[in-house]
Design an enzyme around this catalytic site. Structure first.
Site, mmCIF file in Angstrom:
data_model
loop_
_atom_site.group_PDB
_atom_site.id
_atom_site.type_symbol
_atom_site.label_atom_id
_atom_site.label_comp_id
_atom_site.label_asym_id
_atom_site.label_seq_id
_atom_site.Cartn_x
_atom_site.Cartn_y
_atom_site.Cartn_z
ATOM 1 N N GLU A 169 -5.209 -5.087 10.727
ATOM 2 C CA GLU A 169 -4.180 -4.071 10.928
ATOM 3 C C GLU A 169 -4.445 -3.326 12.229
ATOM 4 O O GLU A 169 -5.251 -2.382 12.241
ATOM 5 C CB GLU A 169 -4.199 -3.067 9.776
ATOM 6 C CG GLU A 169 -3.897 -3.656 8.426
ATOM 7 C CD GLU A 169 -3.294 -2.615 7.499
ATOM 8 O OE1 GLU A 169 -2.181 -2.830 7.043
ATOM 9 O OE2 GLU A 169 -3.936 -1.574 7.270
ATOM 10 N N GLY B 105 2.680 2.187 10.852
ATOM 11 C CA GLY B 105 3.574 3.333 10.744
ATOM 12 C C GLY B 105 4.540 3.478 11.910
ATOM 13 O O GLY B 105 5.167 4.521 12.063
ATOM 14 N N SER C 35 3.557 -2.370 10.365
ATOM 15 C CA SER C 35 4.995 -2.480 10.640
ATOM 16 C C SER C 35 5.608 -3.810 10.218
ATOM 17 O O SER C 35 6.475 -4.347 10.904
ATOM 18 C CB SER C 35 5.287 -2.199 12.126
ATOM 19 O OG SER C 35 4.978 -0.854 12.418
ATOM 20 N N GLU D 67 -6.668 4.624 8.214
ATOM 21 C CA GLU D 67 -6.455 6.053 7.955
ATOM 22 C C GLU D 67 -7.712 6.674 7.350
ATOM 23 O O GLU D 67 -8.056 7.813 7.645
ATOM 24 C CB GLU D 67 -5.227 6.241 7.048
ATOM 25 C CG GLU D 67 -3.938 5.994 7.826
ATOM 26 C CD GLU D 67 -2.768 5.513 6.993
ATOM 27 O OE1 GLU D 67 -2.826 5.577 5.750
ATOM 28 O OE2 GLU D 67 -1.786 5.044 7.615
ATOM 29 N N HIS E 235 -9.313 1.189 5.137
ATOM 30 C CA HIS E 235 -8.042 1.351 5.856
ATOM 31 C C HIS E 235 -8.269 2.275 7.048
ATOM 32 O O HIS E 235 -9.064 3.207 6.973
ATOM 33 C CB HIS E 235 -6.984 1.925 4.911
ATOM 34 C CG HIS E 235 -5.617 1.902 5.509
ATOM 35 N ND1 HIS E 235 -5.200 2.826 6.426
ATOM 36 C CD2 HIS E 235 -4.589 1.029 5.352
ATOM 37 C CE1 HIS E 235 -3.961 2.531 6.800
ATOM 38 N NE2 HIS E 235 -3.572 1.452 6.161
ATOM 39 N N ASN F 206 0.867 -1.182 0.000
ATOM 40 C CA ASN F 206 0.000 0.000 0.000
ATOM 41 C C ASN F 206 0.900 1.228 0.000
ATOM 42 O O ASN F 206 1.517 1.541 1.014
ATOM 43 C CB ASN F 206 -0.879 -0.050 1.266
ATOM 44 C CG ASN F 206 -1.681 1.220 1.481
ATOM 45 O OD1 ASN F 206 -1.774 2.067 0.591
ATOM 46 N ND2 ASN F 206 -2.257 1.357 2.667
ATOM 47 N N TRP F 207 0.964 1.900 -1.148
ATOM 48 C CA TRP F 207 1.871 3.048 -1.257
ATOM 49 C C TRP F 207 1.310 4.284 -0.546
ATOM 50 O O TRP F 207 1.984 5.280 -0.424
ATOM 51 C CB TRP F 207 2.146 3.378 -2.733
ATOM 52 C CG TRP F 207 3.148 2.462 -3.389
ATOM 53 C CD1 TRP F 207 3.622 1.272 -2.884
ATOM 54 C CD2 TRP F 207 3.797 2.662 -4.645
ATOM 55 N NE1 TRP F 207 4.529 0.733 -3.761
ATOM 56 C CE2 TRP F 207 4.659 1.559 -4.852
ATOM 57 C CE3 TRP F 207 3.750 3.656 -5.622
ATOM 58 C CZ2 TRP F 207 5.458 1.426 -5.996
ATOM 59 C CZ3 TRP F 207 4.538 3.525 -6.760
ATOM 60 C CH2 TRP F 207 5.383 2.427 -6.944
ATOM 61 N N LYS F 208 0.053 4.223 -0.113
ATOM 62 C CA LYS F 208 -0.616 5.387 0.507
ATOM 63 C C LYS F 208 -0.424 6.610 -0.405
ATOM 64 O O LYS F 208 -0.398 6.459 -1.624
ATOM 65 C CB LYS F 208 -0.070 5.609 1.913
ATOM 66 C CG LYS F 208 -0.146 4.330 2.757
ATOM 67 C CD LYS F 208 0.086 4.568 4.207
ATOM 68 C CE LYS F 208 -0.048 3.230 4.954
ATOM 69 N NZ LYS F 208 0.078 3.364 6.394
ATOM 70 N N GLY G 275 2.907 -1.211 4.254
ATOM 71 C CA GLY G 275 2.924 0.209 3.914
ATOM 72 C C GLY G 275 4.321 0.658 3.496
ATOM 73 O O GLY G 275 4.763 0.382 2.379
#
Ligand code: PGA
Length: 249
Positions: free
Chosen positions: A165, A171, A208, A100, A98, A11-13, A229
């Protein structure tokens, strides 16, 4: 029943530029030998999905996206992107829910489920993300929160992937213990058991995951792959994670 093919998803965000798509060629150089054993997926930002799909042509790399509109129909929705458009651009998978997006955009379980259904309607495989916050874990609410999210945000039928997650593991540097990961994955599987699906869902762990811990996490029996990520942005690191899967020889 045969174990499902593991999936390692990146997931490149909201990171990367066109130049980063060159990482895909490098990634394939380092993972082509693993693609028989493991599905390898990269989800760049929506703006780069089409270019990534073109770049990945002729390789075994899969391309996905990170979100879509809940509308299954073309509609007057300025700024939104439909699952149909992402499929048209070459996406095969779609991350939905997600943490976020749940936290920054107030996405509810109901909205996440409708997005997953929109993805299924276009032949995309949704990756539905669930996970508890640190406060919820400390309050002993992990099982209730995760089971509740699974019940309310996973569609009733179709091929789906669930990504567990923990919000507090994303992160950062800490992850749950392997036993805790196994426990939550078993809970997700039990929550989904008996619902009208043809194939059992793959359940990924995310938060992570990096080259140093991928081997032990991916070896946990209930873990069908990973959602990665930061470490997916560099071909070297992502390839090391793919190759750490125990089914890659
Ligand atoms: P991370 O992110 O690997 O950078 O912790 C995981 C994710 O948010 O999917």
């Amino acid at each position: 029943m045969a174990a499902p093919k593991p999936l390692i998803a990146g997931n490149w965000k909201m990171y990367g530029r066109q130049a980063n798509l060159a990482e895909l060629a490098l990634l394939w150089e380092k993972t082509a030998g693993a693609a028989k054993a493991v599905d390898i997926l990269v989800c760049p930002p929506a703006a780069y999905v089409a270019a990534a799909a073109i770049q990945a042509r002729g390789t075994g790399l899969l391309i996905g996206a990170q979100d879509c509109s809940a509308s299954g129909e073309d509609a007057a929705r300025t700024g939104e992107i439909s699952a149909a458009m992402l499929a048209d651009c070459g996406a095969r998978y779609l991350i939905v829910g997600h943490s976020e997006r749940r936290a920054q955009h107030g996405e509810t379980d109901d909205l996440v489920r409708r997005k997953a259904e929109a993805a299924l309607g276009q032949g995309l495989i949704p990756i539905v993300c669930v996970g508890e916050t640190l406060a919820q874990r400390q309050a002993g609410e992990t099982a209730a929160i995760v089971a509740g999210q699974v019940r309310a945000s996973v569609p009733d039928s179709g091929e789906i992937v669930v990504a567990y997650e923990p919000v507090w593991a994303i992160g950062g540097t800490s992850t749950p213990s392997l036993a805790e990961i196994a426990e939550v994955h078993a809970l997700v599987r039990a929550t989904l058991a008996g619902r009208g699906r043809i194939s059992p869902p793959r359940i990924l762990y995310g938060g992570s995951v990096g080259p140093a811990n991928a081997g032990e996490i991916l070896a946990v029996q209930a873990v069908d792959g990973a959602l990665v990520g930061r470490a997916s942005l560099k071909a070297d690191d992502f390839a090391a994670i793919v190759r750490a899967h125990p089914s890659v020889t």
